[in-house]
Design an enzyme around this catalytic site. Structure first.
Site, PDB file in Angstrom:
ATOM      1  N   ASP A  70       0.916  -0.852  -0.050  1.00 18.45           N
ATOM      2  CA  ASP A  70       0.023   0.095  -0.101  1.00 18.45           C
ATOM      3  C   ASP A  70       1.161   0.914  -0.039  1.00 18.45           C
ATOM      4  O   ASP A  70       1.869   1.679   1.100  1.00 18.45           O
ATOM      5  CB  ASP A  70      -0.465  -0.335   1.136  1.00 18.45           C
ATOM      6  N   HIS A  81     -12.080   5.943   1.382  1.00 19.90           N
ATOM      7  CA  HIS A  81     -12.226   7.500   1.945  1.00 19.90           C
ATOM      8  C   HIS A  81     -12.216   8.160   0.971  1.00 19.90           C
ATOM      9  O   HIS A  81     -11.708   7.251  -0.196  1.00 19.90           O
ATOM     10  CB  HIS A  81     -11.361   7.738   3.042  1.00 19.90           C
TER      11      HIS A  81
END
Ligand code: GLY
Ligand code: MN
Ligand code: MN
Length: 430
Positions: free
Chosen positions: A256, A350
């Site tokens: 990530d 998000h």
């Protein structure tokens, strides 16, 4: 930074403030690593949004009067000492011209001068806790004005939270902002591809971290957040940042990592086999996460809510885990009792923008064109989980893309990075 963009933002801020208000914005403080060694400077995101300037020791006042927008900057030109140690930076006349301020005044003693601009206003929009001296000054003014009638009539009567407006403005991105996120995404994709190519058993997580960082830095960008490079069971630690373990044969590695461009973040996760070939168990889990992610993205369009997107990913993940007999009860029972949280314990995504977890409310918020989100479901089967067969343990998979909501649906800004198993295996083999 283009001037029209900054002027649009100032106009939008003034339009959101009640008449006779003033916004006061403070730059972020310098941040010290140890003694006099500084961490890289990161401007406060609201300040960067309203001024475009990434420097400490600045104060900005914005207000509207008689249909005109005023943006006053308090800033000092650099001293001879600064020139010797740090080098030249733009002088105030260049700043005035390039960034569209109405006036520039010295930062030194700016709090007193501030009074001239705010004394007849009704409301101050400000973010407290960013600049302690400014907070103290405002608190003193309030206390003085409550004791002194003459000042009382001059000092603004209300203090309001600036973020209540900036978060609304920042939530919907302009074409200019979207372009910067796209640029960050493009470089991030190169970083992930490089990691896939360089991965092999026996190297360390930090070596892949370094490959990615090298690509970002070579493109004049930096990480938008600390990279997560988790081999095997480390992938089950959601924000694993130690990145100091050895990468083992037949394990997966979850990465990530993403770059930021002029303050705008991208945010990408890919999970791939350390040796380039998925095992049977890894493939089965991977395909569930991919299906959940793709179906969730398909659903993203104006008018949709976060809860609806999350519901889709949960349903696909739960039915997949039931199919593999990792979960054994009825689907509705698992969802109602949240039993799936043993394997999928975070939200589906998000807001994305100047902050990787960008500003904006979540509950009942309807997606609108110009909003940018991440879609990032995952399945994490910790090695300590004795409730599942051993063959599944230590598998952690997340797939994350950045998605722009458009008028008719969405555009995946990170679509050029492979995510189907066979495509990943092809890149890994290069
Ligand atoms: N990179 C942090 C996250 O995906 O939310
Ligand atoms: Mn994310
Ligand atoms: Mn991420």
């Amino acid at each position: 930074m283009i001037l029209s963009e900054l002027n649009n933002r100032r106009r939008a801020l003034v339009a959101e403030m009640p008449i006779n208000s003033v916004a006061i914005l403070s730059s972020a403080n310098r941040n010290y690593r140890s003694r006099d060694v500084e961490n890289p400077y990161r401007q406060d995101s609201d300040f960067l949004y309203m001024t475009g300037i990434s420097e400490p020791d600045l104060l900005n006042i914005i207000y509207g009067e008689n249909g005109k927008i005023f943006s006053i900057l308090f800033r000092d030109n650099n001293t001879e000492q600064e020139k010797i140690w740090i080098g030249e930076r733009l002088n105030n006349s260049q700043i005035l011209e390039n960034y569209g301020f109405t006036e520039i005044h010295s930062y030194e003693g700016c709090h007193k001068k501030l009074l001239d601009f705010i004394k007849n206003k009704e409301t101050i929009y400000i973010e407290t806790s960013l600049n302690k001296e400014l907070d103290k000054f405002i608190a003193n003014q309030i206390s003085n004005s409550s004791q002194n009638n003459r000042l009382n009539s001059l000092f603004p009567k209300k203090i309001a939270a600036l973020h209540s407006i900036t978060q609304k403005l920042r939530l919907v991105k302009s074409d200019y902002e979207i372009n910067l996120i796209k640029k960050a995404a493009k470089v991030s994709i190169k970083g992930h591809e490089q990691a896939m190519k360089k991965s092999k058993p026996g190297i360390y997580e930090y070596e892949l971290d370094a490959e990615i960082r090298y690509i970002f830095n070579k493109n004049n960008m930096d990480c938008a957040y600390m990279s997560i490079v988790g081999g095997g069971n480390n992938a089950c630690t959601l924000h694993y940042i130690n990145n100091n373990d050895i990468l083992k044969d037949k394990n997966l590695v979850l990465i990530d990592a993403a770059a930021e461009c002029e303050g705008y973040a991208s945010d990408i996760t890919r999970t791939f086999p350390v040796n380039g070939k998925f095992t049977e168990e890894q493939s089965k889990i991977y395909d569930i996460v991919l299906e959940a992610q793709e179906k969730a993205i398909e659903f993203v369009k104006p008018g949709v809510t976060w809860d609806q997107v999350h519901e889709i990913t949960i349903k696909i993940i739960v039915s997949g885990l039931i199919r593999l007999e990792i979960l054994s009860r009825d689907i509705d029972e698992i969802i109602d009792s949240e039993l799936y949280k043993d394997f999928f314990m975070h939200k589906t995504g998000h807001w994305l923008g100047l902050d990787v977890h960008d500003v904006g409310t979540y509950e009942n918020k309807l997606f609108e064109p110009g909003m940018v989100i991440t879609v990032e479901p995952g399945i994490y089967i910790d090695s300590s989980n004795k409730n599942v067969l051993e063959k599944w343990r230590g598998i952690g998979i997340r797939i994350e893309d950045d998605v722009l909501i458009t008028k008719n649906g969405n555009e995946v800004l990170t679509k050029d990075l492979v995510k189907k198993r066979n495509e990943i295996e092809t890149v890994c083999s290069h």
